[in-house]
Design an enzyme around this catalytic site. Structure first.
Site, short mmCIF file in Angstrom:
data_model
loop_
_atom_site.label_atom_id
_atom_site.label_comp_id
_atom_site.label_asym_id
_atom_site.label_seq_id
_atom_site.Cartn_x
_atom_site.Cartn_y
_atom_site.Cartn_z
CG ASP A 1 -1.87 1.10 1.33
OD1 ASP A 1 -2.67 1.21 0.38
OD2 ASP A 1 -1.84 1.86 2.31
CD GLU B 1 -2.14 2.40 -3.56
OE1 GLU B 1 -3.26 2.87 -3.81
OE2 GLU B 1 -1.68 2.32 -2.40
#
Length: 528
Positions: free
Chosen positions: A212, A272
């Site tokens: 993330d 990401e």
């Protein structure tokens, strides 16, 4: 080197290079205990469906203990399971069942920040300014004569300033919600704890991680002011003036992550990374950093031949000088679903069918978002149903991401369509979705689910999909066409009218082709 408990899977160290991953938004996939919220038992019960669909691997969003200020991306303990979702035994059983079905399992790693409920942050609040407990986070004195102004001008992605003041007068940094204090990766203890978390899950047998905010973690020395910018409530790259993201020091963290993965052969990480500059993105894919990085160019492209071709070309250019393949995404839990982006209704669905064949024909790895295979649209929710922190933080200016997070419809004709044994689910499901359910579509050879199943089977079995290159072919105005080295030709018609079908054996088309023509908003796979 670590022996890993997944002997049932075929040994292939770089299985991820052309894998199709299926993103499971845990709250919305399947509810096993009837409380209206998806959970690990629900996922486990639906694994045969995923194996039958033909995907290679799963990516599960966070299922760790969390007060759920940002639906699990505020992690209170990264080495346990949130009781709403199950427990570690249930996770181990899910992992064993998935591996038994030939499905690899990757999970979310959330390194940039913790929950404000994490024991470290509670200790930091109880400790004095300048203490080791506070050094794990980014505490600073305020500005102005009485320190009542934030330490710098950085905005939070979710709206408002990226700083919150604590009772003793210091401020702490949170690029996201105040319940998500940023960790300080200049502190060796923070890096060591991330490595400990990785080993905890790798020792259990997970096959890798989705990282993330993989362009976060590093902050510039002194935390200077940045170019003032309106925050969009999105992670988009705001350019070189945005000091919150893509600082050079982040690559030190990625090398530490990779060093752990390299001790577990056959594991991987995908980042990401919201960075629009191809050269900057490529830096995350150096041979001692990430194996994959999401390239969001396809996800953000308009439905035109030029925009899609440009997205593909940029994505391939990004990885050209790296060891990594491209990594294609059409939707995820943070963005409007592509059926809706492409116009909604029948038009959006027709285009989504064509986009599926485009995505799955491209060389590299592909990520599907749960419900892509059902053609799920976004859902307009009433104000009182909204749960995304963006809604409150923006003063009700931004509706947030709930519309693309509606639970999956599995069977039946009324909410909750087999998702849960109770009709009132964590986000409400609309009436009229009986035809959208997995069960209804499985029985319909013309459904988008059947199209995905056929496409995934061909991608796995046909020799035409070999090679990581792509050659653009001449195509009619408003169309795009390319050939893979082993003979697959993909033609997508976005011209507004039917175009002649090229020579070759039709392997699959996103809508009926006949009379030697390809209809508008249709894609076809041909064996050259």
């Amino acid at each position: 080197m670590h022996a890993r408990p997944n002997a049932v899977l075929p040994e292939s160290a770089d299985w991820w290079r052309d894998a199709v991953f299926y993103q499971i938004y845990v709250r919305s996939f399947a509810d096993g205990n009837g409380d209206g919220v998806g959970d690990l038992a629900g996922i486990r019960s639906r694994l045969p469906y995923l194996a039958d669909l033909g995907v290679d691997a799963l990516w599960m969003t966070p299922f760790y203990p969390s007060p759920m200020a940002d639906h699990g991306y505020d992690v209170a303990d990264p080495r346990d399971v949130e009781p709403v979702f199950g427990d570690l035994d249930e996770f181990d059983a899910l992992l064993a069942d998935a591996h038994g079905l030939g499905l690899r399992v990757t999970i979310d790693l959330v390194p940039n920040h913790s929950s404000h409920d994490h024991e470290w942050f509670r200790a930091a609040l109880a400790a004095a300014p300048g203490s080791p407990e506070r050094a794990r986070y980014l505490f600073r004195a305020g500005r102005g004569p009485d320190g009542s102004e934030p330490p710098n001008n950085w905005p939070s992605v979710f709206g408002g300033p990226a700083w919150t003041r604590v009772p003793d007068g210091q401020w702490y940094l949170h690029i996201f919600a105040p319940e998500q204090p940023d960790l300080n990766f200049a502190d060796p203890e923070v890096v060591a704890d991330l490595e400990k978390t990785m080993r905890f899950w790798l020792d259990r047998g997970v096959d890798g991680f989705r990282i993330d905010v993989a362009h976060g973690m590093a902050k510039p020395d002194g935390l200077p002011d940045m170019v003032p910018m309106e925050d969009t409530g999105l992670l988009d790259d705001h350019g070189p003036g945005d000091l919150r993201f893509d600082q050079d020091g982040v690559h030190v963290v990625h090398r530490r992550i990779r060093a752990v993965l390299d001790q577990y052969p056959g594991t991987m990480a995908v980042g990401e990374v919201w960075v629009s500059d191809d050269d900057r993105l490529a830096q995350y894919l150096r041979e001692d950093e990430l194996q994959l990085a999401f390239n969001f160019k396809l996800l953000t492209a308009d439905w035109t031949a030029d925009a899609l071709r440009q997205a593909v070309s940029h994505s391939l250019a990004t990885v050209a000088g790296t060891p990594a393949p491209a990594c294609w995404v059409l939707s995820n839990h943070d963005r409007p679903r592509h059926v809706t982006r492409y116009g909604g209704g029948e038009l959006g669905l027709r285009r989504a069918r064509a986009a599926a064949l485009l995505q799955l024909a491209l060389p590299g790895a592909a990520y599907l978002y749960n419900g892509d295979e059902l053609g799920m649209p976004d859902v307009d929710l009433p104000d009182e149903a909204l749960q995304d922190p963006m809604w409150e933080r923006s003063g009700h200016a931004e509706r947030g991401r709930d519309a693309c997070r509606i639970p999956l419809p599995w069977s039946g004709t009324e909410p909750a369509y087999g998702f849960s044994s109770r009709p009132d689910t964590w986000l409400p499901m609309p009436e009229g979705w009986g035809g959208l359910t997995a069960e209804a579509q499985a029985a319909d050879p013309s459904s988008i689910q059947s199209l995905y199943r056929s496409a995934l089977a061909l991608r796995r079995s046909s020799a035409a999909f070999g090679g990581e290159e792509l050659e653009w072919l001449p195509a009619p105005e408003g169309c795009l066409a390319f050939r893979r080295p082993s003979g697959l030709v993909c033609l997508v018609n976005l011209s507004g009218t039917a175009v002649p079908l090229p020579e070759g054996r039709v392997l699959l088309a996103s809508s009926a082709v006949g009379g030697g023509t390809l209809p508008d908003d249709t894609a076809v796979w041909l064996q050259a």
